[in-house]
Design an enzyme around this catalytic site. Structure first.
Site, PDB file in Angstrom:
ATOM      1  N   ARG A   1      42.459  35.482  33.069  1.00 19.97           N
ATOM      2  CA  ARG A   1      41.081  35.788  33.419  1.00 19.97           C
ATOM      3  C   ARG A   1      40.406  36.422  32.210  1.00 19.97           C
ATOM      4  O   ARG A   1      41.004  37.239  31.505  1.00 19.97           O
ATOM      5  CB  ARG A   1      41.010  36.765  34.601  1.00 19.97           C
ATOM      6  CG  ARG A   1      41.371  36.172  35.949  1.00 19.97           C
ATOM      7  CD  ARG A   1      40.348  35.128  36.429  1.00 19.97           C
ATOM      8  NE  ARG A   1      40.687  34.578  37.749  1.00 19.97           N
ATOM      9  CZ  ARG A   1      41.397  33.475  37.954  1.00 19.97           C
ATOM     10  NH1 ARG A   1      41.852  32.763  36.935  1.00 19.97           N
ATOM     11  NH2 ARG A   1      41.624  33.049  39.189  1.00 19.97           N
TER      12      ARG A   1
ATOM     13  N   HIS B   1      38.442  26.529  31.373  1.00 20.03           N
ATOM     14  CA  HIS B   1      39.195  26.956  32.567  1.00 20.03           C
ATOM     15  C   HIS B   1      39.925  25.775  33.213  1.00 20.03           C
ATOM     16  O   HIS B   1      39.739  25.460  34.395  1.00 20.03           O
ATOM     17  CB  HIS B   1      38.265  27.637  33.580  1.00 20.03           C
ATOM     18  CG  HIS B   1      39.010  28.494  34.572  1.00 20.03           C
ATOM     19  ND1 HIS B   1      38.556  29.713  35.020  1.00 20.03           N
ATOM     20  CD2 HIS B   1      40.197  28.306  35.200  1.00 20.03           C
ATOM     21  CE1 HIS B   1      39.422  30.226  35.883  1.00 20.03           C
ATOM     22  NE2 HIS B   1      40.445  29.384  36.007  1.00 20.03           N
TER      23      HIS B   1
HETATM   24  P1  NDP Z   1      51.723  36.481  39.970  1.00 19.36           P
HETATM   25  O1  NDP Z   1      51.076  37.425  40.917  1.00 19.36           O
HETATM   26  O2  NDP Z   1      52.821  35.623  40.492  1.00 19.36           O
HETATM   27  O3  NDP Z   1      52.300  37.277  38.728  1.00 19.36           O
HETATM   28  C1  NDP Z   1      51.606  38.311  38.118  1.00 19.36           C
HETATM   29  C2  NDP Z   1      52.464  38.949  37.046  1.00 19.36           C
HETATM   30  O4  NDP Z   1      51.681  39.917  36.357  1.00 19.36           O
HETATM   31  C3  NDP Z   1      53.669  39.680  37.627  1.00 19.36           C
HETATM   32  O5  NDP Z   1      54.775  39.545  36.780  1.00 19.36           O
HETATM   33  C4  NDP Z   1      53.195  41.132  37.649  1.00 19.36           C
HETATM   34  O6  NDP Z   1      54.228  42.108  37.541  1.00 19.36           O
HETATM   35  C5  NDP Z   1      52.361  41.160  36.387  1.00 19.36           C
HETATM   36  N1  NDP Z   1      51.419  42.290  36.454  1.00 19.36           N
HETATM   37  C6  NDP Z   1      50.421  42.506  37.325  1.00 19.36           C
HETATM   38  N2  NDP Z   1      49.789  43.651  37.074  1.00 19.36           N
HETATM   39  C7  NDP Z   1      50.404  44.182  35.984  1.00 19.36           C
HETATM   40  C8  NDP Z   1      50.214  45.364  35.233  1.00 19.36           C
HETATM   41  N3  NDP Z   1      49.265  46.253  35.549  1.00 19.36           N
HETATM   42  N4  NDP Z   1      51.044  45.592  34.196  1.00 19.36           N
HETATM   43  C9  NDP Z   1      52.018  44.715  33.887  1.00 19.36           C
HETATM   44  N5  NDP Z   1      52.254  43.567  34.558  1.00 19.36           N
HETATM   45  C10 NDP Z   1      51.441  43.307  35.598  1.00 19.36           C
HETATM   46  O7  NDP Z   1      50.554  35.594  39.368  1.00 19.36           O
HETATM   47  P2  NDP Z   1      50.626  34.066  38.885  1.00 19.36           P
HETATM   48  O8  NDP Z   1      51.712  33.965  37.880  1.00 19.36           O
HETATM   49  O9  NDP Z   1      50.649  33.162  40.039  1.00 19.36           O
HETATM   50  O10 NDP Z   1      49.190  33.903  38.193  1.00 19.36           O
HETATM   51  C11 NDP Z   1      48.782  34.723  37.126  1.00 19.36           C
HETATM   52  C12 NDP Z   1      47.296  34.559  36.876  1.00 19.36           C
HETATM   53  O11 NDP Z   1      47.021  33.329  36.220  1.00 19.36           O
HETATM   54  C13 NDP Z   1      46.429  34.480  38.119  1.00 19.36           C
HETATM   55  O12 NDP Z   1      46.192  35.764  38.682  1.00 19.36           O
HETATM   56  C14 NDP Z   1      45.162  33.843  37.599  1.00 19.36           C
HETATM   57  O13 NDP Z   1      44.264  34.844  37.173  1.00 19.36           O
HETATM   58  C15 NDP Z   1      45.637  33.049  36.383  1.00 19.36           C
HETATM   59  N6  NDP Z   1      45.458  31.604  36.558  1.00 19.36           N
HETATM   60  C16 NDP Z   1      44.653  30.929  35.682  1.00 19.36           C
HETATM   61  C17 NDP Z   1      44.504  29.563  35.798  1.00 19.36           C
HETATM   62  C18 NDP Z   1      43.731  28.783  34.791  1.00 19.36           C
HETATM   63  O14 NDP Z   1      43.500  27.602  34.979  1.00 19.36           O
HETATM   64  N7  NDP Z   1      43.330  29.368  33.681  1.00 19.36           N
HETATM   65  C19 NDP Z   1      45.151  28.817  36.871  1.00 19.36           C
HETATM   66  C20 NDP Z   1      46.004  29.616  37.711  1.00 19.36           C
HETATM   67  C21 NDP Z   1      46.130  30.964  37.555  1.00 19.36           C
HETATM   68  P3  NDP Z   1      55.408  42.191  38.642  1.00 19.36           P
HETATM   69  O15 NDP Z   1      56.304  41.028  38.318  1.00 19.36           O
HETATM   70  O16 NDP Z   1      56.021  43.496  38.372  1.00 19.36           O
HETATM   71  O17 NDP Z   1      54.729  42.061  39.966  1.00 19.36           O
HETATM   72  C1  OXD Z   2      43.590  30.073  39.768  1.00 17.89           C
HETATM   73  C2  OXD Z   2      42.683  29.411  38.826  1.00 17.89           C
HETATM   74  O1  OXD Z   2      43.628  31.293  39.830  1.00 17.89           O
HETATM   75  O2  OXD Z   2      42.509  28.185  38.934  1.00 17.89           O
HETATM   76  O3  OXD Z   2      44.313  29.329  40.492  1.00 17.89           O
HETATM   77  O4  OXD Z   2      42.141  30.064  37.949  1.00 17.89           O
END
Ligand code: NDP
Ligand code: OXD
Length: 311
Positions: free
Chosen positions: A226, A274
């Site tokens: 993001r 995106h």
């Molecule tokens: P998950 O919720 O599965 O994983 C999030 C990870 O981030 C976890 O490992 C979590 O830690 C870590 N995390 C969260 N907060 C913190 C923090 N404060 N400090 C350190 N680590 C942190 O998310 P996804 O992998 O499914 O997706 C990640 C992001 O990708 C989405 O939220 C979205 O914004 C983005 N996205 C973008 C897309 C695009 O097209 N550009 C498409 C899809 C997603 P822990 O393991 O300890 O919980």
């Molecule tokens: C998602 C994205 O969060 O598409 O799935 O950005």
């Protein structure tokens, strides 16, 4: 059971595609597509992506809200969000797409395609291929559904990989770091940073001038998560003062990216709109319908957001 599907108008026929895919899996459900008019019936389940203003307040009895996305930041700040589970997509075909984007970035900078692009723009024959350079050390920010798939793919492609998360994760062949106490150490050994964190109050503007300065000189930032996780002005400054070598950005504080935004024409920036990982309707509908069936039989849905953590 009433399901309402609401997608932003710029997504064209997406709402219809979701409604059809869900109807196929839940034949007895009554599925409506949001038209923008006031919602005049009780909604048991809302399926949405970036809900329009005021919609959440109109589904107070929802038993769950499903996002057609991995990220839930578009919902979490809405004070009218009902107190039911908010359930996101876990991978659902996005992991492979995300990993391929990250691999492209890793090879792009390892083999010096960024420098060759600049040389080509100047019609300069500059055979600096980088072929003998060691692979950069890649640091994956966020080791969740998408971060883990990406970290493994990079490791399998021969890159030294580390990862950072809130809680300590254990991934074969990946050096893992956790929490703010280990963040600087993680950054200091990362030549290519791949951001796959959710946007939460804790990660908002996490990557600022101090964090860029903590990375080695000539490091690269790749943001696939993001836009607001980084401070765009600080990134531009770190690129312009020569500390950072480049940035590949798929997400922005404001989307679509404004025509006059300095990222578009910046020699060190690659912009994509995106598209790092598109939500795929079929696997997404599988997850959502499985979760609706779980809730209907009294089980908890899989992939529910922790409201306190914000993801
Ligand atoms: P998950 O919720 O599965 O994983 C999030 C990870 O981030 C976890 O490992 C979590 O830690 C870590 N995390 C969260 N907060 C913190 C923090 N404060 N400090 C350190 N680590 C942190 O998310 P996804 O992998 O499914 O997706 C990640 C992001 O990708 C989405 O939220 C979205 O914004 C983005 N996205 C973008 C897309 C695009 O097209 N550009 C498409 C899809 C997603 P822990 O393991 O300890 O919980
Ligand atoms: C998602 C994205 O969060 O598409 O799935 O950005």
């Amino acid at each position: 059971m009433h399901i309402l599907v609401s997608m932003p108008s710029h997504q064209g026929d997406k709402a219809r595609d979701w409604a059809q895919a869900l109807q196929h899996r839940l034949p007895t459900a009554q599925i409506a597509i949001d038209t923008g008019a006031p919602v005049d019936q009780t909604v048991d389940y809302l399926v949405t992506w970036q809900p329009r203003a005021g919609l959440l307040a109109q589904v107070p009895n929802a038993r769950a809200i499903f996002t057609a996305s991995a990220g839930v930041d578009a919902l979490m700040n809405d004070p009218t969000l009902p107190h039911c589970p908010v359930v996101r997509l876990c991978d659902a075909g996005m992991g492979d797409q995300m990993a391929s984007f990250a691999l492209y970035a890793a090879f792009h900078y390892w083999r010096g395609f960024d420098r060759m692009r600049v040389a080509q723009n100047r019609a300069s024959w500059s055979p600096d291929t980088g072929a003998v350079a060691p692979r950069p050390s890649v640091g994956v920010l966020g080791l969740g559904a998408l971060g883990q798939v990406t970290a493994r793919a990079l490791r399998e492609a021969g890159f030294p990989v580390s990862g950072w998360s809130r809680r300590k994760r254990d991934i074969d062949g990946v050096s893992t770091y956790a929490g703010s106490a280990e963040f600087e150490e993680f950054l200091a050994q990362t030549n290519l940073l791949i951001c796959l964190l959710p946007l939460t109050p804790d990660t908002h503007h996490l990557l600022d001038h101090a964090r860029f300065a903590a990375m080695p000189r000539e490091a690269v930032v790749v943001n696939l998560a993001r836009g607001d996780i980084l401070v765009e002005g600080d990134l531009l400054a770190a690129l312009d003062n020569g500390h950072l070598r480049g940035a590949m950005l798929d997400v922005f504080a404001t989307e679509p990216l404004a025509e006059d935004h300095p990222f578009w024409a910046h020699e060190k920036v690659v912009v994509t709109p995106h598209i790092a990982a598109e939500t795929l309707v079929e696997p997404g509908a599988d997850q959502i319908s499985d979760n609706i069936n779980r809730i209907e039989r009294g089980d908890k849905p899989l992939g529910a957001v922790d409201r306190d953590a914000g993801y």
